[in-house]
Design a protein around this motif. Structure first.
Motif: not given
Lengths: 232, 274
Positions: A22-26, A167-169
């Motif tokens: 989903t793009g949460a990592f950015s 968020l933790v990642q």
């Protein structure tokens, strides 16, 4: 346990998986500003930030939206769903987090449309295409959960978990923290996610969109930080 | 009819280039003085008074303000709004503002001072045409308390809802809750005591204005923290954390000056208060 019933929950696990693109990592939602100011620099200070983000912003926006959207879907009240889509977007004053969540919502919607054959997803996508709606991951997530008959409280709880685990990642990469420290944080926060879910059930629409000034400030200031690995 | 401690209803219109009152009505502990014209632009300035001297337990204030086509108005207060202890019910103020095509409103109240054990809630609802312009600022400050505690008020909640052509475009909701939050902790007031918020909605907003504001403001000061961002419609929002009202007022008047210069090629009027 009815294994056939319970396999529905696997579908929700799929959405919570950090591999679900989903793009949460950015997106750091302002965390990166605190990291640059050296206010968040280890497991302890990151946990403090995560607690504040969860309890002073996330529950009043995405969390409360999960709860209210689920109710609206149960009542077949789509107007209410679209109203919440707008509220979620316009309460998000920092441009980067607002536009970032919109992109994530759209991306998630396109993905689930290829997985599920429910008309509501194409309705939502058409509304976004014609600029009647904005798109938000909390709404897409709740639509799926309600569609596959996961309960309302579990929907909220799983959604909060999915946000927190990404968020933790991100913190593990950015601070950086060790993988074990990251897993400890995810383990320790599980009880707080359950408490937050209970709190959300007690909130009403008057509480929607409350944010604490510092968090919001960090999200606005992120627009002008020099070195960045996140888009918000 | 609801029972208000103070109520104000003001409607202004443009009459041959001069903004004048079409309707003025007030009752109870709300009052406006006769308008002042700071220059020959026809732009009117009204000062709002609270003859009661401060907001007390359960007080409720209502303001209805309407700017008809092309009216230009500055609304400010004569002095700070003081909220004293509210042992039973929070003090409440609501404003309903309507801005018709081409109108311009500056709503710039003096700071809100929340004293020990004060609970306060404020709601501003702005309904504007997309050709109207709205400029708003507020400052929340903690009042003096006998035991020297920095945040002795209980809650201050401020909600601003802006509708442009009937669509909700801003939902700005702040709730400070020192009774249950660690205000000195990370994510709340970041070590500061005063919070300033500014909101500008107007079709003239563009990214060059944002760049101009950034170049006019020192972003690396230790005296304050400032965040600014553009809205999903042409407009921007600004937040400031600082330790004194003066620091925030100085920043806001600089921002106001840049905007007035850029949009109207004019200087904002100095709001004299005696």
């Amino acid at each position: 346990m009815d294994i056939v019933m319970k396999h529905n929950i696997l579908s929700l696990f799929q959405l919570c998986d950090s591999n679900f693109p989903t793009g949460a990592f950015s997106h750091s939602y302002g965390l990166e500003s605190y990291i640059q100011e050296n206010k968040v620099h280890n497991q302890e200070t990151f946990s403090e930030w995560l607690q504040v983000y969860l309890n002073e912003q996330l529950i009043y926006s995405d969390g409360l939206a999960c709860h209210l959207v689920y109710q609206a879907l149960e009542e077949d009240n789509l107007q209410k769903v679209w109203k919440l889509d707008r509220l979620l977007t316009v309460q998000n004053l920092p441009r980067e987090t607002r536009e970032g969540t919109q992109r994530m919502g759209e991306r998630m919607l396109n993905l689930v449309e290829s997985l599920y054959d429910a008309p509501i997803f194409s309705t939502y996508r058409n509304r976004i295409g014609t600029k009647q709606s904005f798109g938000h991951p909390a709404i897409v997530f709740t639509m799926i959960a309600q569609y596959i008959n996961v309960s309302k409280a579990e929907t909220t709880l799983f959604y909060l978990y999915s946000v927190v685990s990404s968020l933790v990642q991100n913190a593990v990469r950015a601070i950086p923290l060790g993988q074990t420290a990251g897993q400890k944080i995810i383990h320790q926060i599980q009880g707080d996610l359950a408490t937050a879910t209970l709190k959300i059930e007690q909130l009403d629409e008057e509480d929607f969109g409350i944010v604490s000034p510092g968090l919001e400030m960090s999200q606005m200031m992120h627009e002008r930080i020099n070195i960045r690995i996140f888009m918000s | 009819m609801e029972d208000w401690t103070g109520a104000l209803n003001l409607e202004v219109e443009d009459r041959k280039g001069k903004t004048v009152a079409k309707k003025v009505y007030f009752q109870g502990a709300f009052k406006v003085m006769r308008p002042i014209y700071h220059d020959d632009s026809g732009h009117a300035c009204y000062y709002l008074l609270n003859p009661g001297g401060g907001y007390l337990d359960g007080d409720r204030y209502q303001m209805k303000l309407s700017l008809l086509e092309k009216a230009k108005l500055t609304l400010t207060t004569q002095s700070a709004t003081k909220v004293y202890k509210t042992p039973n019910n929070f003090a409440y103020q609501e404003a309903e503002i309507s801005l018709q095509p081409g109108s311009y409103l500056e709503y710039l109240p003096d700071p809100l001072i929340a004293y020990q054990n004060a609970k306060y809630k404020q709601k501003n609802i702005i309904r504007m045409d997309k050709t109207a312009t709205f400029l708003y600022a507020d400052i929340v400050t903690p009042g003096w308390s006998p035991d020297g505690e920095r945040f002795s008020y209980q809650t201050v909640q401020i909600l601003n809802e802006v509708y442009v052509d009937n669509e909700l475009v801003v939902y700005d909701h702040i709730k400070l809750n020192p009774a249950s939050q660690n205000m000195n902790g990370l994510g709340f007031m970041e070590g500061f005591s005063h919070l300033g918020s500014m909101l500008v909605v107007g079709k003239q907003t563009n990214s060059s204005l944002l760049d101009q504001l950034y170049s006019a403001i020192d972003m690396n000061s230790d005296e304050y923290k400032l965040g600014l961002s553009i809205l999903s419609v042409p407009g921007l929002t600004i937040r400031v954390l600082a330790n004194t009202t003066q620091v925030i007022e100085k920043l806001f008047s600089e921002i106001h000056r840049v905007i007035s210069q850029e949009w109207f090629n004019s200087e904002p009027s100095f709001l004299r208060k005696y």
